[in-house]
Structure formats: structure tokens, C-alpha cells
Write an enzyme that holds these catalytic residues in place. Structure first.
Site, PDB file in Angstrom:
ATOM      1  N   CYS A 131       0.824  -1.209   0.000  1.00 21.58           N
ATOM      2  CA  CYS A 131       0.000   0.000   0.000  1.00 21.58           C
ATOM      3  C   CYS A 131       0.859   1.259   0.000  1.00 21.58           C
ATOM      4  O   CYS A 131       1.434   1.630   1.033  1.00 21.58           O
ATOM      5  CB  CYS A 131      -0.913  -0.018   1.232  1.00 21.58           C
ATOM      6  SG  CYS A 131      -1.817   1.495   1.485  1.00 21.58           S
ATOM      7  N   CYS A 134      -0.277   4.098   2.335  1.00 17.00           N
ATOM      8  CA  CYS A 134      -0.010   3.857   3.765  1.00 17.00           C
ATOM      9  C   CYS A 134       1.476   4.073   4.092  1.00 17.00           C
ATOM     10  O   CYS A 134       1.809   4.652   5.116  1.00 17.00           O
ATOM     11  CB  CYS A 134      -0.358   2.414   4.154  1.00 17.00           C
ATOM     12  SG  CYS A 134      -1.896   1.796   3.493  1.00 17.00           S
ATOM     13  N   ASP A 135       2.352   3.594   3.226  1.00 22.21           N
ATOM     14  CA  ASP A 135       3.774   3.511   3.590  1.00 22.21           C
ATOM     15  C   ASP A 135       4.710   4.354   2.731  1.00 22.21           C
ATOM     16  O   ASP A 135       5.894   4.465   3.051  1.00 22.21           O
ATOM     17  CB  ASP A 135       4.243   2.041   3.499  1.00 22.21           C
ATOM     18  CG  ASP A 135       3.383   1.137   4.364  1.00 22.21           C
ATOM     19  OD1 ASP A 135       3.055   1.553   5.489  1.00 22.21           O
ATOM     20  OD2 ASP A 135       3.043   0.030   3.919  1.00 22.21           O
TER      21      ASP A 135
END
Ligand code: NAP
Length: 301
Positions: A131, A134-135
Site C-alpha cells: 500500500c 499507507c507507507d
């Protein structure tokens, strides 16, 4: 606790099913083992959901959740363990409670497909991610690889480039599956693509430091230094509950429904990515609405 309709899974399909269920007059409960929004939470940018020219996946999911909360309570972090069938009612057993309901909508969605190479599990969260939204932040100004050739991989690559990563896309063929519009953006962004290439190993020490790339055309193998690997090679259905209930699925594990989202089980419906087909948020919403409307027809119509 008695309900008319229980919706399992709160991606866009489950959210819409919950909203339509309650609005049609059914006593409705919506459950999710995680948080509301499903995989749409991870979409960096959505540009094809009518009404929003450009919106982040998390923002859209948040808006949907807010709208659903107007009508019905959402039980997040409550996993359904089992659904038992009865003549008139089904029993939905979660890790926290037991509910009785006349109808169920399964909208459990999909999960990220794994690459299945050495190092993938070992470095998860230490350089490996599924993701970018997200990261990605942790990899700004660093070299990352995105694996895959579909819409998701191209979107992830564009997002990572946009936040300042040096991005290489690796694809196992010499043709992308992603829509033309995204391919054009990819080209314009100047993102390097390694064609006909597969990763056979992810290496590192405390975190990822390189990948082993096999060139399918030349047969050569080389080690490429990278700080991050974003795996975006498609999805698999989350069908554990459907299997337990005896719902009919196709050979890939997606639930089979009719046009009214009815499954082979009486008063059990399925909607969204778990039914396969065209996996788009707008389709998931439509299927959720149809599923709840069918439940209404079958119960009260
Ligand atoms: P996808 O369309 O199934 O693409 C998966 C990609 O990963 C393909 O290019 C595939 O290669 C590659 N792949 C699969 N297994 C692999 C392996 N073991 N090793 C290396 N590469 C592998 O998946 P997706 O991109 O996640 O999209 C899923 C669905 O969501 C699609 O229906 C897509 O249209 C939709 N979606 C839409 C948007 C949008 O903005 N409209 C955004 C995201 C997703 P091959 O091409 O060789 O098969």
C-alpha cells in the site's frame, strides 16, 4: 439480538447495502473485522467515481462512512466467525456477540495477492509494502520498485513518484494491463519500466536493500539495489465465511450471484469485489444497493 439484515464487510458495497437496507425499513446491522472502507482506503487517488473529479480513497471512504452512520450503527473490529442457517433465521456469531437475522449480505471483498518469493514475509513492514498511500511517505527521496502491470500498480507508481520517490515499475510481460489513461500518465511521469522481468528474491539485512531480478527474455539475473518494494499484483477473494456457509463460488473463489445479487442460499446475497467481475467502487456500490433491495423484496415485498 434480532435483525432483519446483517451486512458483513464495509467496503463501498457493504456501506451501500447497509444504507439501502436501513432506508428501506429493514432493521440493519453492519459488521467489519477491520475498519470501514475496505481496500478503497488504500487507493491513492480515485478519478472515476461520479461526483468527485479527484478524491483520495481514504477521504471517499470516510465520507461514505459518515453517510452510513446517519442511518445505522457500524460495528468495526468485530469479525464474523460463523453464520449458521435455520428455517427462518440465521445466526451470526462474531468474536463479541451472537445475532439473529433473516437475511445476510456478504461483502467481504478481496485481499492483496502475495508474490510468494523469498524475503517477502521476512521484510514485510521493513521495506515491503502492499500500500503506497499507507507507507510511501517513509520512502521519499529513495529508490522503490513497484511490481505489477495493472491499474493498481500504475497508480501506486504514480503516487510514489509524486511524493518524491525514485520509482521503477517491474512487469512480467511487455504490455501493461492498466487502462490507457494511466499508461499515458506513467509515460509522462517518466517512470522507468523493466519489462519481461520477475523478482525472484528480496534481500536485505535489517531492512530491504536489493531485489534479484530475472529477465525472462534474456535469461539474465541481476541484483538491483532498492530501499522499498511495493507489491501490487492483484487481489484474491476473502471467501472464508462464504466457504463455511456453503455459498457457491467460481473456480477462482469469487461468489456466484444472479442479477439480483442472490447467492445459492436463501436470503443470502453477495456484493462488491467478492463477486469478481468489474472491480470498481461504482460497481461495488451498485451491487450493494441491489443486494439490500433484493433482501427487502424477499422479506417484505
Ligand atoms: P490486476 O488488474 O489483476 O493486475 C495485476 C497485475 O499484476 C497484472 O499486470 C499481472 O500481470 C501482474 N501479476 C499477477 N500475478 C503476478 C505475479 N505472480 N508476478 C508478477 N506479476 C503478477 O490487479 P489490480 O491492478 O490490483 O486491479 C484489480 C482490479 O481493480 C481491476 O479490475 C482493476 O481494473 C481495478 N482497479 C481499478 C482502478 C481504477 O482506478 N480504475 C484502480 C485500481 C484497481 P499480467 O498482466 O501479466 O497478468
Amino acid at each position: 439480538m434480532k435483525r432483519d439484515l446483517i451486512v458483513v464487510g464495509t467496503g463501498p458495497a457493504g456501506i451501500t447495502a447497509g444504507m439501502y437496507g436501513l432506508r428501506s425499513g429493514l432493521e440493519t446491522l453492519v459488521l467489519d473485522k477491520g475498519i470501514c472502507g475496505g481496500l478503497s482506503n488504500e487507493a491513492p487517488i480515485i478519478e472515476n467515481y461520479p461526483g468527485f473529479k479527484k478524491i483520495g480513497g481514504m477521504e471517499l471512504a470516510e465520507k461514505m462512512k459518515e453517510q452510513l452512520s446517519e442511518y445505522v450503527s457500524i460495528n468495526e473490529l468485530e469479525e464474523v466467525k460463523k453464520v449458521g442457517s435455520g428455517a427462518e433465521e440465521m445466526t451470526v456469531i462474531t468474536e463479541k456477540d451472537t445475532y439473529h437475522t433473516k437475511a445476510v449480505v456478504i461483502s467481504t471483498g478481496t485481499k492483496h495477492r502475495k508474490l510468494g518469493v523469498k524475503g517477502e514475509d521476512e521484510y514485510l513492514g521493513r521495506g515491503i509494502s502492499y500500500c503506497a498511500t499507507c507507507d510511501g511517505f517513509f520512502f521519499r527521496n529513495k529508490h522503490v520498485m513497484v511490481i505489477g502491470g495493472g491499474d493498481s500498480a500504475v497508480r501506486e507508481a504514480l503516487y510514489l513518484k509524486n511524493i518524491g520517490c525514485e520509482v521503477t515499475l517491474i512487469h512480467r510481460r511487455e504490455k501493461l494491463r492498466a487502462e490507457q489513461y494511466l499508461q499515458k500518465n506513467l509515460k509522462e511521469a517518466g517512470i522507468r519500466i523493466l519489462w519481461n522481468s520477475v523478482i525472484t528474491e528480496i534481500k536485505g539485512d535489517t531492512a530491504v536493500s536489493s531485489v534479484v531480478r530475472y529477465d525472462k527474455k534474456t535469461g539474465d539475473e541481476d541484483v538491483l539495489p532498492v530501499a522499498g518494494v511495493f507489491i501490487s499484483i492483484g487481489e484474491e477473494p476473502v471467501n472464508g465465511l462464504a466457504t463455511q456457509m456453503g455459498i457457491m463460488m467460481d473456480k477462482s473463489g469469487y461468489i456466484i450471484t444472479d442479477k439480483s445479487q442472490r447467492t445459492n442460499l436463501k436470503r443470502v446475497y453477495a456484493a462488491g469485489d467478492i463477486t469478481g467481475g468489474v472491480r470498481q467502487i461504482v460497481v461495488a456500490c451498485a451491487e450493494g444497493a441491489i443486494a439490500a433491495s433484493s433482501a427487502y423484496d424477499d422479506l417484505l415485498g
